[in-house]
Design an enzyme around this catalytic site. Sequence first.
Site, short mmCIF file in Angstrom:
data_model
loop_
_atom_site.label_atom_id
_atom_site.label_comp_id
_atom_site.label_asym_id
_atom_site.label_seq_id
_atom_site.Cartn_x
_atom_site.Cartn_y
_atom_site.Cartn_z
N GLY A 38 0.81 -1.23 0.00
CA GLY A 38 0.00 0.00 0.00
C GLY A 38 0.84 1.27 0.00
O GLY A 38 0.34 2.34 -0.33
N GLY A 39 2.11 1.15 0.38
CA GLY A 39 3.04 2.29 0.29
C GLY A 39 2.66 3.46 1.19
O GLY A 39 1.88 3.33 2.14
N CYS A 41 0.89 6.11 0.44
CA CYS A 41 -0.51 6.51 0.29
C CYS A 41 -1.41 5.81 1.31
O CYS A 41 -2.12 6.46 2.07
CB CYS A 41 -0.96 6.20 -1.14
SG CYS A 41 -2.75 6.25 -1.35
N GLY A 176 3.05 23.70 2.48
CA GLY A 176 2.74 22.99 1.24
C GLY A 176 1.54 22.10 1.49
O GLY A 176 0.75 22.33 2.41
N GLU A 181 -2.73 20.47 5.01
CA GLU A 181 -3.72 19.45 5.40
C GLU A 181 -3.66 19.20 6.91
O GLU A 181 -4.69 19.18 7.60
CB GLU A 181 -3.50 18.14 4.62
CG GLU A 181 -3.95 18.25 3.17
CD GLU A 181 -3.94 16.91 2.41
OE1 GLU A 181 -3.61 15.87 2.99
OE2 GLU A 181 -4.29 16.94 1.21
N LEU A 308 2.07 12.04 -6.58
CA LEU A 308 0.64 11.84 -6.34
C LEU A 308 0.32 10.37 -6.58
O LEU A 308 0.79 9.80 -7.58
CB LEU A 308 -0.19 12.69 -7.32
CG LEU A 308 -0.01 14.21 -7.22
CD1 LEU A 308 -0.58 14.89 -8.45
CD2 LEU A 308 -0.68 14.74 -5.96
N HIS A 432 -29.33 19.81 -11.47
CA HIS A 432 -29.68 20.86 -10.52
C HIS A 432 -30.39 20.22 -9.34
O HIS A 432 -31.27 19.38 -9.53
CB HIS A 432 -30.61 21.89 -11.17
CG HIS A 432 -31.06 22.94 -10.20
ND1 HIS A 432 -30.21 23.93 -9.76
CD2 HIS A 432 -32.24 23.13 -9.56
CE1 HIS A 432 -30.86 24.71 -8.90
NE2 HIS A 432 -32.09 24.23 -8.78
P1 NAI Z 1 5.46 20.73 -0.74
O1 NAI Z 1 6.53 20.83 -1.74
O2 NAI Z 1 4.04 20.71 -1.16
O3 NAI Z 1 5.60 21.96 0.29
C1 NAI Z 1 6.73 22.21 1.06
C2 NAI Z 1 6.65 23.63 1.58
O4 NAI Z 1 7.71 23.84 2.51
C3 NAI Z 1 6.81 24.68 0.47
O5 NAI Z 1 5.75 25.60 0.57
C4 NAI Z 1 8.16 25.32 0.81
O6 NAI Z 1 8.24 26.68 0.46
C5 NAI Z 1 8.22 25.13 2.33
N1 NAI Z 1 9.58 25.22 2.86
C6 NAI Z 1 10.71 24.70 2.33
N2 NAI Z 1 11.75 25.02 3.10
C7 NAI Z 1 11.29 25.76 4.14
C8 NAI Z 1 11.89 26.39 5.27
N3 NAI Z 1 13.22 26.34 5.47
N4 NAI Z 1 11.12 27.09 6.14
C9 NAI Z 1 9.78 27.15 5.92
N5 NAI Z 1 9.17 26.59 4.87
C10 NAI Z 1 9.90 25.88 3.99
O7 NAI Z 1 5.83 19.45 0.16
P2 NAI Z 1 4.98 18.63 1.21
O8 NAI Z 1 3.82 19.42 1.71
O9 NAI Z 1 5.97 18.15 2.21
O10 NAI Z 1 4.41 17.43 0.36
C11 NAI Z 1 5.32 16.50 -0.26
C12 NAI Z 1 4.71 15.85 -1.47
O11 NAI Z 1 3.64 15.01 -1.11
C13 NAI Z 1 4.19 16.87 -2.46
O12 NAI Z 1 4.70 16.55 -3.74
C14 NAI Z 1 2.70 16.68 -2.44
O13 NAI Z 1 2.12 16.87 -3.71
C15 NAI Z 1 2.53 15.24 -1.95
N6 NAI Z 1 1.29 15.16 -1.19
C16 NAI Z 1 0.11 15.14 -1.87
C17 NAI Z 1 -1.09 15.14 -1.18
C18 NAI Z 1 -2.37 15.22 -1.92
O14 NAI Z 1 -2.38 14.98 -3.12
N7 NAI Z 1 -3.48 15.60 -1.30
C19 NAI Z 1 -1.14 15.10 0.28
C20 NAI Z 1 0.16 15.17 0.88
C21 NAI Z 1 1.32 15.16 0.15
#
Ligand code: NAI
Length: 445
Positions: A38-39, A41, A176, A181, A308, A432
């Site tokens: 399941g990894g 996710c 991010g 979330e 994703l 609707h």
């Molecule tokens: P992210 O790349 O979305 O966000 C990381 C954030 O940390 C950025 O806004 C960045 O500017 C900030 N940051 C970096 N260095 C920093 C510092 N020194 N001080 C303060 N802020 C800093 O990475 P995130 O949220 O960790 O997610 C990782 C991956 O997992 C992403 O590619 C995301 O798409 C994926 N993911 C997808 C989800 C979904 O589809 N709903 C849910 C959770 C994760």
Amino acid sequence: MKETDLLIIGAGPGGYRAAEFAAKNGLKVVIFETGDVGGTCLNVGCIPTKSFVHDAEIIQTLNNAETFGLNGLDYEFDIQKVIQRKDEVIASLRSGIETLLSHPNITLVKAEAQFLDAHTVMAAGEEYSANYIIVATGSVPKTLRLEKPVARRVLDSSDLLSIDSQPKSLCIIGAGVIGMEFASIFNAFGTEVIVVEFLKECLPVLDSDIAKRLRKSLEKQGVTFHMQSAVTAITEDGVMFTDKKGNSVTVEAEEVLMAVGRAPLVFDHFRHAGFDYSERNGIIVNEHLQTTVSHIYAIGDVNARQMLAHAAEMQAIHVVNQILGKSDDIRLDIMPAAIFTLPEAACVGLSEDLCKEQGVDYICKKSFWRANGKALAMNEAEGLLKLIASPNGDILGCHAYGAHAADLIQEVSALMCRNTTVEQLAQIVHIHPTLSEILQAAAEQ
Ligand code: NAI
């Protein structure tokens, strides 16, 4: 030496989907997994957070109970129960995947696989060889490089999902997808949440206007944001950072979550296979997810394209089709994404910001949740959708926040895959009253 048609390293959404699809199509598959199937996710990502998000949604509704005529309601929040329910959801889905992998054409090996050469891997003392190999090893949380050593416990998203009590306060580094979330979830749970973000705006993937509105919404709900703030140290007391005015600030918090991105999970033994990869960019692949060694493919987070689960799954199907010599119409360039905050946000394709940055001519059609009957009936008046199109009406993207935004973006994504124009979208009958009319209303403008 055991010989088979296809070896798959990693049983996350990329790996197990590839195994299932290949086996159904007659290939003999061996899939290797060191942890639970399941990894990320299923075990420490999308699914457990969605279980928490649902709990957070219920709490939010209960907090507004009087709006719905439920006066004098009292409840006690039991985080143990919330954690137990999350674990039950994971267990149920995990057993479903284990059933899928019990297909007669699939052998699941619960051990680490290491490349010996471009056709052979070793796992649990046994050698396996195949004509094709798929690497789907996923990703791991990144950590910040700070000058001084970290002087306290810092959690990553996996750790926060397995806490056994509710923190009074939580400082989240990074606004991010993961940071936003968890901010939304723990704020609804009653934890004091403080977010420290390096950039000017949260959620770099999202239209900046929509991201700002979402951040303001979370602020109204009680989350504190420190934007344009660079973390300098993590001390026993909390998180130290330089704020946008240049002042040094310390935020005290019971727990600290590091959410500054994820890195592809690559291993030293990959060099025996001979394909190009790096710690930063993961495994290098072409548009068909083929590595620089043509019979080896890399799918999911490890190729660092789009981290994703649904991207990994569709990449898996595309790769297996190639191995089978079949063509398909999978559009990996049209990749919708959702952020499960309260309210939800989602996007596909270009934003206004990207159009401006890339000098693309565009028109932007907007529509608001507050003008939609179903949204008001649901007490969900907050939300904005921006439909981006070329001057001749081709849909280029759509970014939105508001209740069930992901469902609306999914429709746009389907239409983009079929090259539907904005005019054609406006002429499609929408039920609707549904939130889907928000999209139609934008297209009609
Ligand atoms: P992210 O790349 O979305 O966000 C990381 C954030 O940390 C950025 O806004 C960045 O500017 C900030 N940051 C970096 N260095 C920093 C510092 N020194 N001080 C303060 N802020 C800093 O990475 P995130 O949220 O960790 O997610 C990782 C991956 O997992 C992403 O590619 C995301 O798409 C994926 N993911 C997808 C989800 C979904 O589809 N709903 C849910 C959770 C994760």
